[in-house]
Design an enzyme around this catalytic site. Structure first.
Site, PDB file in Angstrom:
ATOM      1  N   TYR A  55       9.622 -14.758 -12.577  1.00 54.37           N
ATOM      2  CA  TYR A  55       8.601 -14.201 -12.268  1.00 54.37           C
ATOM      3  C   TYR A  55       7.319 -14.758 -13.003  1.00 54.37           C
ATOM      4  O   TYR A  55       6.106 -14.748 -12.266  1.00 54.37           O
ATOM      5  CB  TYR A  55       8.845 -12.523 -13.103  1.00 54.37           C
ATOM      6  N   ALA A  62       0.760  -1.126   0.061  1.00 48.24           N
ATOM      7  CA  ALA A  62      -0.025  -0.130   0.119  1.00 48.24           C
ATOM      8  C   ALA A  62       0.845   1.414  -0.144  1.00 48.24           C
ATOM      9  O   ALA A  62       0.315   2.406  -0.096  1.00 48.24           O
ATOM     10  CB  ALA A  62      -0.884  -0.064   1.172  1.00 48.24           C
ATOM     11  N   SER A  63       2.029   1.074   0.010  1.00 48.46           N
ATOM     12  CA  SER A  63       2.953   2.384   0.104  1.00 48.46           C
ATOM     13  C   SER A  63       3.431   2.860  -1.246  1.00 48.46           C
ATOM     14  O   SER A  63       3.607   4.286  -1.341  1.00 48.46           O
ATOM     15  CB  SER A  63       4.220   1.910   0.634  1.00 48.46           C
TER      16      SER A  63
END
Length: 232
Positions: A152, A11-12
């Site tokens: 990934y 959330a940053s």
């Protein structure tokens, strides 16, 4: 009416920050999780919250399982239920045949195992809401093949499979699980993509997708949504 609550990881910055903004605007109380406490405080201070909305921050590494469990359980205890969990945190490391074992393992740990742990911790609180939602952020790399990013891709393919299976399991508890698979999004993670900003998805596109899915009738279930981008 019981206050609605959303827990958002990553959330940053980037997608997670945009999603936090969206749910704040919708009137939700928030639990925001990321590693950097200073950035989390800045996000919390910037949100358009009104009376009755609470914002809690959890500064921790998602892979620190014991600390995550303790802090998340403490945060959840402040609310009667959890309505939405958004697993937006993730990491990217390039490489396929030349990917280091450390990078490969780190992506599986963060992009899959940590998501599983958060889901486990939050399922009881989501079930109490009667209409709980889980949104897991995968990638177009989780449904298509691209060269040079095998580690990934492996983590994002795994997250798609995990989310689809989890959704079938949790339907009986009234919890809907959606895995979102966007193409390249204009965030810090995409800086090495070689694409201009106008060629990438906007972080707000993820919020628009979430808003659409949540607007559907109670009988509707979107298990997986792939968001492509225009290629000319």
């Amino acid at each position: 009416m019981t206050q609605q609550v959303a827990l958002i990881t990553g959330a940053s910055r980037g997608i997670g920050r945009q999603v936090a903004q969206y749910f704040a605007e919708q009137g939700y109380s928030l639990i925001l999780l990321a590693r950097d406490e200073n950035l989390l405080n800045a996000v919390a201070a910037s949100l358009p919250v009104k009376a009755g909305q609470q914002v809690q921050i959890i500064a921790t590494d998602l892979c620190a399982a014991n600390e995550v469990e303790r802090k998340v359980n403490t945060a959840l205890a402040a609310f009667p239920q959890l309505n939405v969990l958004v697993n937006a945190a993730g990491i990217f490391r390039p490489g396929s045949s030349q990917a280091t074992l450390g990078d490969f393992s780190a992506m599986l740990d963060t992009n899959v195992a940590a998501v599983h742990h958060l889901c486990q911790l939050c399922i009881p609180a989501l079930a109490r809401s009667k209409q709980g939602r889980i949104f897991n952020l995968s990638s177009v790399s989780g449904v298509q093949a691209f060269g040079g990013i095998a580690g990934y891709a492996a983590s994002k393919h795994a997250l798609v499979g995990y989310s689809l299976s989890l959704g079938r399991e949790l339907a009986s508890q009234g919890i809907k699980v959606t895995v979102l698979c966007p193409d390249v999004v204009d965030t810090e993670m995409a800086q090495g993509s070689g694409l201009a900003a106008h060629e990438m998805l906007e972080t707000a596109d993820i919020c628009r997708a979430i808003d659409f899915i949540m607007s559907l009738s109670p009988a509707a279930m979107v298990e997986q949504l792939t968001i492509g981008r225009m290629r000319k």
